[in-house]
Design an enzyme around this catalytic site. Structure first.
Site, short mmCIF file in Angstrom:
data_model
loop_
_atom_site.label_atom_id
_atom_site.label_comp_id
_atom_site.label_asym_id
_atom_site.label_seq_id
_atom_site.Cartn_x
_atom_site.Cartn_y
_atom_site.Cartn_z
N ARG A 58 51.24 30.44 42.40
CA ARG A 58 52.66 30.15 42.59
C ARG A 58 53.14 29.34 41.39
O ARG A 58 52.34 28.74 40.67
CB ARG A 58 52.86 29.34 43.88
CG ARG A 58 52.39 30.05 45.16
CD ARG A 58 52.50 29.13 46.37
NE ARG A 58 52.11 29.80 47.61
CZ ARG A 58 50.87 29.82 48.10
NH1 ARG A 58 49.89 29.19 47.43
NH2 ARG A 58 50.59 30.44 49.22
N LYS A 83 49.60 25.29 48.28
CA LYS A 83 50.50 25.17 49.42
C LYS A 83 49.77 24.53 50.59
O LYS A 83 48.63 24.88 50.89
CB LYS A 83 51.03 26.56 49.81
CG LYS A 83 52.19 26.53 50.78
CD LYS A 83 52.76 27.92 50.96
CE LYS A 83 53.98 27.89 51.89
NZ LYS A 83 54.57 29.24 52.05
N HIS A 156 57.61 34.52 41.23
CA HIS A 156 56.94 35.06 42.42
C HIS A 156 56.76 36.57 42.31
O HIS A 156 55.87 37.14 42.93
CB HIS A 156 57.74 34.71 43.68
CG HIS A 156 56.86 34.49 44.89
ND1 HIS A 156 56.03 33.41 45.01
CD2 HIS A 156 56.68 35.24 46.01
CE1 HIS A 156 55.37 33.48 46.16
NE2 HIS A 156 55.74 34.59 46.78
N ARG A 159 53.44 37.23 40.90
CA ARG A 159 52.44 37.09 41.98
C ARG A 159 52.42 38.36 42.84
O ARG A 159 51.37 38.87 43.21
CB ARG A 159 52.80 35.85 42.79
CG ARG A 159 51.89 35.49 43.94
CD ARG A 159 52.35 34.12 44.45
NE ARG A 159 52.03 33.88 45.84
CZ ARG A 159 50.88 33.37 46.27
NH1 ARG A 159 49.93 33.08 45.41
NH2 ARG A 159 50.68 33.15 47.56
N HIS A 182 46.77 32.43 50.93
CA HIS A 182 47.51 32.57 52.18
C HIS A 182 46.75 31.88 53.31
O HIS A 182 45.51 31.90 53.34
CB HIS A 182 47.72 34.04 52.53
CG HIS A 182 48.74 34.72 51.68
ND1 HIS A 182 48.82 36.09 51.54
CD2 HIS A 182 49.74 34.22 50.91
CE1 HIS A 182 49.82 36.40 50.75
NE2 HIS A 182 50.39 35.29 50.35
N TYR A 191 52.55 40.51 53.89
CA TYR A 191 52.92 40.37 52.49
C TYR A 191 52.73 41.70 51.76
O TYR A 191 53.62 42.18 51.05
CB TYR A 191 52.04 39.29 51.87
CG TYR A 191 52.42 38.79 50.51
CD1 TYR A 191 53.32 37.74 50.36
CD2 TYR A 191 51.84 39.32 49.36
CE1 TYR A 191 53.63 37.22 49.11
CE2 TYR A 191 52.15 38.81 48.11
CZ TYR A 191 53.05 37.77 47.99
OH TYR A 191 53.35 37.27 46.76
#
Length: 209
Positions: A58, A83, A156, A159, A182, A191
Site C-alpha cells: 500500500r 494495515k 492502489h 497493487r 489481507h 478483491y
C-alpha cells in the site's frame, strides 16, 4: 523528468468509487519508460512503482519503509507498519528489486542514510522527510499522461495490477492474501473477483444454456 512539487490543494475524490483498472505488463513498461533513468527524481519514481507494483505494498506502507526493511539478497521487503499495525515480510520481483537497488545506490550520493525513509525528499526544503501521499499520486498522474495511458493510474491501482497478474497465473489465493496483507481469505477472494470480471464473462460465453 517528472517532478515532486510541494503538496497543493487538489480535487477530493472522497466517497467516490472507481472501477478497478489493473495495468497490463505492457502498460507498466510504458509507465516506467516515461520516467527518467538519469535524474534522481525519475529513479526514485521508478523504485516507487516497483515497490507498489512488484511487491503489492500500500502507499502508506511504501512511504514508511526504511532501508533496513529491504533485503536485497533474499529479495524480500519487511512491512513494519501494515494495515492494522501488523508486520509482514513479502517477496518482490527480480526486476522490481533492480529498480529499488538503483534508487538505494543513488540515495547515498544525495546524503540520505539509513535513518531516513527509503522514499525521502532530498531537497534542502524538508531534506530527509518522507514524500507525501499527495506528491506520489500527483507524480503518477503526470507520468501516466506522459506515457499516454488512458487508464487511471494511482498507487492502489499498481497493487491491483500485481494481484491481477498473480491470479491470472494461477497463484493460490492464500499466497496472494499473504503477499497483499489481507486479514482474511474471503477478503482476498472478493478483491480478486472485482479485478477479474472478464474471466466470469468468458466462462459464460462458453456455456450452452
Amino acid at each position: 523528468a517528472v517532478s515532486f512539487p510541494e503538496p497543493s490543494p487538489a480535487t477530493s475524490h472522497k466517497g467516490q468509487t472507481f472501477r478497478p483498472q489493473p495495468l497490463t505488463r505492457a502498460e507498466i513498461d510504458a509507465l516506467l519508460a516515461a520516467a527518467s533513468r538519469r535524474s534522481s527524481s525519475g529513479i526514485r519514481l521508478r523504485a516507487l512503482i516497483a515497490v507498489m507494483g512488484g511487491a503489492g505494498l500500500r502507499l502508506a506502507e511504501t512511504l514508511a519503509l526504511r532501508p533496513a526493511d529491504i533485503n536485497t539478497v533474499d529479495a524480500t521487503v519487511r512491512v513494519e507498519l501494515g494495515k492494522g499495525s501488523k508486520t509482514r515480510t513479502v517477496g518482490i520481483t527480480g526486476r522490481s528489486l533492480e529498480l529499488v537497488e538503483a534508487w538505494l545506490e543513488r540515495r547515498k550520493t544525495l546524503g540520505l542514510n539509513g535513518r531516513h525513509p527509503v522514499f525521502a525528499t532530498y531537497s534542502s526544503n524538508g531534506f530527509g522527510r518522507p514524500l507525501s501521499q499527495q506528491q506520489v499520486r500527483a507524480a503518477l498522474r503526470r507520468l501516466a499522461d506522459k506515457a499516454s495511458l488512458d487508464k487511471r493510474v494511482h498507487p492502489h491501482g499498481l497493487r491491483h495490477s500485481l494481484a491481477y497478474e498473480m491470479a491470472r497465473r494461477g497463484v493460490p489465493l492464500q499466497v496472494i492474501q499473504a503477499q497483499l496483507g489481507h486479514a482474511s481469505l474471503d477478503g482476498t477472494s472478493h478483491y480478486i473477483g472485482r479485478l477479474m470480471p472478464k474471466d466470469v464473462v468468458d466462462v459464460m460465453k462458453g456455456l450452452d444454456w
